[in-house]
Scaffold this motif. Structure first.
Motif, short mmCIF file in Angstrom:
data_model
loop_
_atom_site.label_atom_id
_atom_site.label_comp_id
_atom_site.label_asym_id
_atom_site.label_seq_id
_atom_site.Cartn_x
_atom_site.Cartn_y
_atom_site.Cartn_z
N GLU A 14 -13.79 7.24 2.82
CA GLU A 14 -13.76 6.04 3.67
C GLU A 14 -14.33 4.82 2.94
O GLU A 14 -13.89 3.70 3.20
N GLU A 15 -15.27 5.04 2.07
CA GLU A 15 -15.85 3.93 1.31
C GLU A 15 -14.93 3.49 0.17
O GLU A 15 -14.85 2.31 -0.16
N THR A 16 -14.21 4.44 -0.42
CA THR A 16 -13.39 4.18 -1.60
C THR A 16 -11.99 3.68 -1.25
O THR A 16 -11.46 2.79 -1.92
N LEU A 17 -11.39 4.25 -0.23
CA LEU A 17 -9.99 3.98 0.09
C LEU A 17 -9.85 2.74 0.97
O LEU A 17 -9.52 2.80 2.14
N ARG A 18 -10.13 1.60 0.35
CA ARG A 18 -10.09 0.30 1.02
C ARG A 18 -9.17 -0.64 0.25
O ARG A 18 -9.11 -0.60 -0.97
N PHE A 19 -8.52 -1.49 0.98
CA PHE A 19 -7.56 -2.42 0.40
C PHE A 19 -8.20 -3.80 0.25
O PHE A 19 -9.07 -4.19 1.04
N ASP A 20 -7.74 -4.56 -0.74
CA ASP A 20 -8.11 -5.97 -0.84
C ASP A 20 -7.28 -6.79 0.12
O ASP A 20 -7.73 -7.82 0.63
N ALA A 21 -6.05 -6.34 0.37
CA ALA A 21 -5.15 -6.98 1.33
C ALA A 21 -4.20 -5.91 1.85
O ALA A 21 -3.91 -4.94 1.15
N PHE A 22 -3.75 -6.05 3.07
CA PHE A 22 -2.82 -5.09 3.66
C PHE A 22 -1.91 -5.86 4.59
O PHE A 22 -2.37 -6.52 5.52
N ASP A 23 -0.59 -5.79 4.32
CA ASP A 23 0.38 -6.48 5.16
C ASP A 23 1.53 -5.53 5.46
O ASP A 23 1.46 -4.34 5.16
N LEU A 24 2.59 -6.05 6.03
CA LEU A 24 3.72 -5.20 6.41
C LEU A 24 4.39 -4.56 5.20
O LEU A 24 4.87 -3.43 5.28
N SER A 25 4.41 -5.25 4.08
CA SER A 25 4.97 -4.68 2.86
C SER A 25 4.13 -3.51 2.37
O SER A 25 4.66 -2.48 1.94
N THR A 26 2.82 -3.65 2.46
CA THR A 26 1.92 -2.56 2.08
C THR A 26 2.12 -1.37 3.01
O THR A 26 2.13 -0.22 2.56
N ALA A 27 2.29 -1.64 4.29
CA ALA A 27 2.53 -0.57 5.26
C ALA A 27 3.81 0.18 4.90
O ALA A 27 3.86 1.42 4.97
N TRP A 28 4.85 -0.54 4.51
CA TRP A 28 6.10 0.10 4.12
C TRP A 28 5.90 0.99 2.89
O TRP A 28 6.36 2.13 2.87
#
Length: 162
Positions: A14-28
């Motif tokens: 949970e500490e490591t698996l973090r995004f700098d940004a997340f949008d609909l393209s990332t979700a895809w």
């Protein structure tokens, strides 16, 4: 492995698996990767990505069942309530000898079962959840963690549950 060991590993995930940004393209990209991993392995799962309570990716693979969407909803509710993976919440309850009802939650709306993981964005916090349903809960959790690690460029062996 012990519950304490798994909780420690999940905290690292949970500490490591973090995004700098997340949008609909990332979700895809994340959803497609989960689809590809599950398809290659012939896994009977359903996959969901939800952002800010808006569904942005959903697919049910062959041999998944109508029940999977309800399990996804209930596991996702655990993540969005506690901002922790549903597996961590489940293990914590087990460790304490409690059920979700002890926390005033209804099993109709919340599931103490692994397979949902918070989508964290650095500097923002939890913005949603990625969820898999159809396998035993530890395997659901591991599949999500694998896809997140691959998407974020982390070595899986440093994060996986033994």
């Amino acid at each position: 492995m012990t519950i304490e060991h798994d909780l420690s590993r999940i905290a690292l995930q949970e500490e490591t698996l973090r995004f700098d940004a997340f949008d609909l393209s990332t979700a895809w990209v994340l959803g497609k990767l989960l689809h590809d991993l599950a398809s290659e392995r012939n896994l009977p799962v359903a996959i969901d990505i939800t952002l800010h309570s808006m569904p942005v990716f959903y697919i049910a693979l062959p041999r998944s069942t109508p029940d999977n969407s309800n399990w996804i909803r209930r596991k996702r509710n655990m993540v969005l309530r506690y901002f922790r993976s549903s597996y961590a919440s489940t293990l914590r309850l087990e460790q304490q000898g409690k059920t979700i009802e002890h926390n005033g939650l209804s099993s109709a709306d919340y599931a103490a079962s692994g397979g949902s993981f918070p989508i964290f964005v650095n500097g923002t916090g939890c913005i949603g959840a990625v969820t898999v349903s159809g396998l035993p809960q530890r395997e659901d959790h591991n599949l999500v963690v694998e896809a997140l690690a691959l998407t974020l460029g982390h070595e899986l062996h440093n994060l996986s549950l033994s």
